[in-house]
Design a protein around this motif. Structure first.
Motif, short mmCIF file in Angstrom:
data_model
loop_
_atom_site.label_atom_id
_atom_site.label_comp_id
_atom_site.label_asym_id
_atom_site.label_seq_id
_atom_site.Cartn_x
_atom_site.Cartn_y
_atom_site.Cartn_z
N ARG A 157 0.85 -1.19 0.00
CA ARG A 157 0.00 0.00 0.00
C ARG A 157 0.89 1.24 0.00
O ARG A 157 1.76 1.39 0.85
CB ARG A 157 -0.91 0.03 1.23
CG ARG A 157 -1.76 -1.21 1.40
CD ARG A 157 -2.88 -1.22 0.40
NE ARG A 157 -3.72 -2.37 0.65
CZ ARG A 157 -4.25 -3.11 -0.29
NH1 ARG A 157 -4.03 -2.83 -1.54
NH2 ARG A 157 -5.00 -4.14 0.01
N ARG A 210 1.26 5.33 0.23
CA ARG A 210 0.60 6.57 0.66
C ARG A 210 0.67 7.58 -0.47
O ARG A 210 1.52 7.49 -1.36
CB ARG A 210 1.29 7.14 1.91
CG ARG A 210 1.16 6.24 3.13
CD ARG A 210 1.66 6.95 4.39
NE ARG A 210 2.83 7.79 4.20
CZ ARG A 210 4.08 7.46 4.50
NH1 ARG A 210 4.34 6.28 5.02
NH2 ARG A 210 5.08 8.29 4.30
N ASP A 211 -0.23 8.55 -0.46
CA ASP A 211 -0.27 9.56 -1.51
C ASP A 211 1.04 10.33 -1.62
O ASP A 211 1.52 10.59 -2.72
CB ASP A 211 -1.43 10.53 -1.29
CG ASP A 211 -2.78 9.88 -1.53
OD1 ASP A 211 -2.82 8.84 -2.21
OD2 ASP A 211 -3.78 10.43 -1.06
#
Length: 114
Positions: A15, A17-18
């Protein structure tokens, strides 16, 4: 004794993060950078970097209908004979959609203007 296989490397469903995505995109598309090298450095596929860039460049919202209010300017024409929507085009053209128009026709016209 049985055989044991040890898998190393990053988790396959990582995953991001932005802020991590933006940092990688900035590195990958900065002048003189090579997307493949940046992808290898961060252990991410080049396809994912291009997917992130495509999604970043897309508009945040999809086009849709907006609430509109039809106001009588001079009251000279009955409502059914005046356009409900008037779209002014850049080169001076004008498209008028009347209130009695079928919804499918109005939708097709607005989609064609995209």
């Amino acid at each position: 004794m049985g055989q044991v296989t040890l898998l190393t490397g990053p988790e396959r469903r990582r995953r991001w993060r932005d802020d991590e995505r933006l940092q990688i995109l900035e590195e990958a598309f900065s002048p003189g950078a090579c997307v493949t090298h940046v992808a290898q450095q961060h252990d991410v596929s080049t396809a994912l970097i291009y997917t992130w860039r495509r999604k970043l460049c897309q508009p945040a919202t999809e086009p849709g209908f907006a609430e509109a209010l039809v106001v009588d300017e001079d009251g000279s024409q009955p409502r059914e004979h005046r356009p409900a929507i008037v779209v002014e085009l850049a080169r001076g053209g004008r498209i008028s959609i009347f209130a009695g128009s079928p919804p499918a026709l109005a939708t097709a016209v607005l989609k064609a203007l995209r």
